[in-house]
Design an enzyme around this catalytic site. Structure first.
Site, PDB file in Angstrom:
ATOM      1  N   GLY A  12       0.807  -1.212   0.000  1.00 21.86           N
ATOM      2  CA  GLY A  12       0.000   0.000   0.000  1.00 21.86           C
ATOM      3  C   GLY A  12       0.840   1.262   0.000  1.00 21.86           C
ATOM      4  CG  ASP A  13       0.185   3.982   2.173  1.00 19.53           C
ATOM      5  OD1 ASP A  13      -0.944   4.372   1.836  1.00 19.53           O
ATOM      6  OD2 ASP A  13       0.436   3.525   3.301  1.00 19.53           O
ATOM      7  CE  LYS A  16      -3.136   1.786  -3.745  1.00 23.16           C
ATOM      8  NZ  LYS A  16      -2.029   1.781  -2.761  1.00 23.16           N
ATOM      9  N   GLY A  40      -5.893   5.826   1.609  1.00 23.72           N
ATOM     10  CA  GLY A  40      -5.606   7.265   1.585  1.00 23.72           C
ATOM     11  C   GLY A  40      -4.784   7.512   0.343  1.00 23.72           C
ATOM     12  CG  HIS A  41      -5.681   6.370  -3.066  1.00 26.20           C
ATOM     13  ND1 HIS A  41      -6.306   5.675  -4.060  1.00 26.20           N
ATOM     14  CD2 HIS A  41      -5.264   5.450  -2.164  1.00 26.20           C
ATOM     15  CE1 HIS A  41      -6.272   4.379  -3.773  1.00 26.20           C
ATOM     16  NE2 HIS A  41      -5.654   4.225  -2.621  1.00 26.20           N
ATOM     17  CB  THR A  42      -1.582  11.885  -1.235  1.00 22.22           C
ATOM     18  OG1 THR A  42      -1.762  11.115  -0.050  1.00 22.22           O
ATOM     19  CG2 THR A  42      -1.398  13.342  -0.872  1.00 22.22           C
ATOM     20  NE  ARG A 142     -24.548 -15.870   2.608  1.00 20.88           N
ATOM     21  CZ  ARG A 142     -24.526 -17.192   2.640  1.00 20.88           C
ATOM     22  NH1 ARG A 142     -25.090 -17.866   1.682  1.00 20.88           N
ATOM     23  NH2 ARG A 142     -23.947 -17.819   3.628  1.00 20.88           N
ATOM     24  CD  GLN A 224      -7.228  -1.104   0.914  1.00 19.58           C
ATOM     25  OE1 GLN A 224      -8.086  -1.665   0.262  1.00 19.58           O
ATOM     26  NE2 GLN A 224      -7.394   0.101   1.400  1.00 19.58           N
ATOM     27  N   GLY A 302      -2.090   8.626  10.175  1.00 17.20           N
ATOM     28  CA  GLY A 302      -0.939   9.346  10.731  1.00 17.20           C
ATOM     29  C   GLY A 302       0.139   8.429  11.287  1.00 17.20           C
TER      30      GLY A 302
END
Ligand code: GDP
Ligand code: IMO
Ligand code: MG
Length: 426
Positions: A12-13, A16, A40-42, A142, A224, A302
């Site tokens: 991750g990170d 993307k 968290g996509h920056t 379900r 992710q 953070g």
């Protein structure tokens, strides 16, 4: 027209968000296909930073329609505040589509996430406590509520009752917590959130297929990453969805025949948030340097990300499970000041040299990294816009990676800004 997937290849990170935004320049639709606000996509555009959790990273262009696919788990409160944040920065979210088949994250999912983590004690996973695991668990059981249930208060309350009949027993009898109040949840979801979400609810599958049939390009954005994948990651230290490229098909409602480009995103080193094995993890001043220069603190929680050297064994596995057609390397600039660079080319496990990822988790825990050392370039590459502007050592480093990993490396990030990249094939 075919579809393109952007998928994380590490933990991750990787960047993307930035590369989705970059590739979205040519796209009509950008579809998030799994995960939730654990992501968290920056994006950094004209000096302004946008931290996205649910809204696809194509939202900043006027010509793209952002779509939240059926594979995503949606916390409506978070989605509303994200839309408000974007609107306050002048980004129009009116075209955002949320699949009616996406599942809703409920307040009790977040509570259960935290309780499970507490229950695990020292064996905790280090989840983001966003309720992701419990929401996907309810989907598989379900008893989940879907975004479309917001359209009908009667159905919503009936389904909530079914879910709470079970969940309140777990909360009270397993965890000794008070039961949650269904009326209060229904009031929040139906009166407060539904009016804001309903205008965006749509048939995401038809929208995607109509776009493809009309000859438009569609981009599928993963959250992710490969090694956080529920099936292919370092289980149990994973998330509860399928970030791998195959997850893009189920999470957006298209078959593999529609996909012709699969871009794996890899950082020029590795980071991991939360617990789990990490053969190339660094505990020394080089690790601190990567964290400081790369600003490796979670966009979302953070937390300090755990740093390590780039791992080609992982990337070779990511090429296989995602059928990557190319790799994009991000944050190459973070290595600028280092004298020497290491790349893990194999593992030593019980005295054996192993070049493919072992399937057995215990072996991965015992693996020690075998490195090749390359010279650093000791200069600032953040303004480079083409391969010819890179120092020779940086170009050689990329060529070495390409040869190790076996797929072309095309896009390379040299800074957080939208324009800070180069195309090796340009
Ligand atoms: P994602 O979750 O994969 O979208 O990645 P994140 O946004 O969580 O983390 C990547 C971080 O690196 C963000 O702060 C980006 O702005 C930043 N970033 C992306 N690409 C580059 C790059 O090439 N160089 C540098 N220095 N930062 C980058
Ligand atoms: P993006 O999309 C990095 C990690 C958590 C934890 C594990 C399970 O920004 O790359 P979860 O809350 O999903 O049940 O937590 O997965 N994790 C991430 N790590 N980037 C992410 O998303 C992550 N989303 C989840 O830290 O180890
Ligand atoms: Mg992130």
């Amino acid at each position: 027209m075919p579809a393109t997937i952007v998928v994380g290849t590490q933990w991750g990170d990787e960047g993307k968000g930035k590369f989705t935004d970059l590739v979205a320049k040519e796209m009509k639709l950008v579809v998030r296909y799994q995960g939730g606000h654990n992501a968290g996509h920056t994006l950094v555009v004209d000096g302004e930073t946008f931290a996205l959790q649910l809204v696809p990273s194509g939202v900043l262009y006027n010509h793209t329609i952002p779509v939240i696919g059926n594979g995503v788990v949606v916390d409506p409160k978070v989605l509303i505040s994200e839309m408000d944040m974007l609107e306050s920065k002048g980004v129009d979210c009116s075209s955002l589509v949320v699949s009616g088949n996406a599942h809703l994250i409920m307040p009790y999912h977040q509570e259960l996430d935290a309780l499970h983590e507490r229950q695990l004690g020292d064996a905790k996973l280090g989840t983001t406590k966003r309720g992701i695991g419990p929401a996907y668990a309810d989907k598989a059981m379900r008893v989940g509520l879907r975004v479309q249930d917001l359209l009908d208060p009667k159905i919503f309350t009936e389904k909530l009752q079914v879910a709470l009949d079970y969940t309140n027993k777990v909360l009270t009898q397993v965890f000794g917590q008070p039961a949650v109040d269904g009326d209060e949840i229904a009031a929040n979801y139906l009166n407060e959130y539904a009016p804001r979400i309903i205008p965006h609810i749509g048939d995401a599958v038809s929208i995607v297929h109509d776009a493809l049939e009309a000859g438009n390009e569609v981009l599928l954005e993963g959250a992710q990453a490969t090694f956080l994948d529920l099936d292919h990651g370092t289980y149990p230290f994973v998330t509860s969805s399928n970030p791998v490229a195959g997850g893009a098909c189920t999470g957006a409602g298209i078959g593999p025949r529609h996909i012709d480009r699969i871009i794996g995103i890899a950082k020029a080193y590795v980071t991991r948030v939360g617990a789990g094995p990490f053969p190339t993890e660094l505990f020394d001043e080089i690790g601190d340097h990567l964290v400081d220069v790369g600003r490796e603190y979670g966009t979302n929680t953070g937390r300090r990300r755990r740093p390590g050297w780039l791992d080609a064994v992982m990337l070779r596995h990511a090429v296989r499970v995602n059928s990557l057609s190319e790799l994009a390397i991000t944050k190459l600039d973070v290595l600028d000041q280092l004298e020497k660079l290491k790349v893990c080319v194999a593992y030593e496990i019980d005295g054996q040299r192993v070049t493919q990822l072992p399937y057995h988790q215990s072996e991965l825990h015992r693996a020690t990294a075998i490195y090749e050392e390359l010279p650093g370039w000791k200069s600032d590459i953040t303004a480079a816009t083409s391969l010819s502007e890179l120092p020779q050592q940086a170009a050689d480093y990329l060529a070495f990676l390409e040869q190790q990993i076996g797929v072309p490396i095309r896009l390379v990030g040299v800074g957080p800004g939208r324009e800070q990249f180069l195309d090796r094939h340009a």
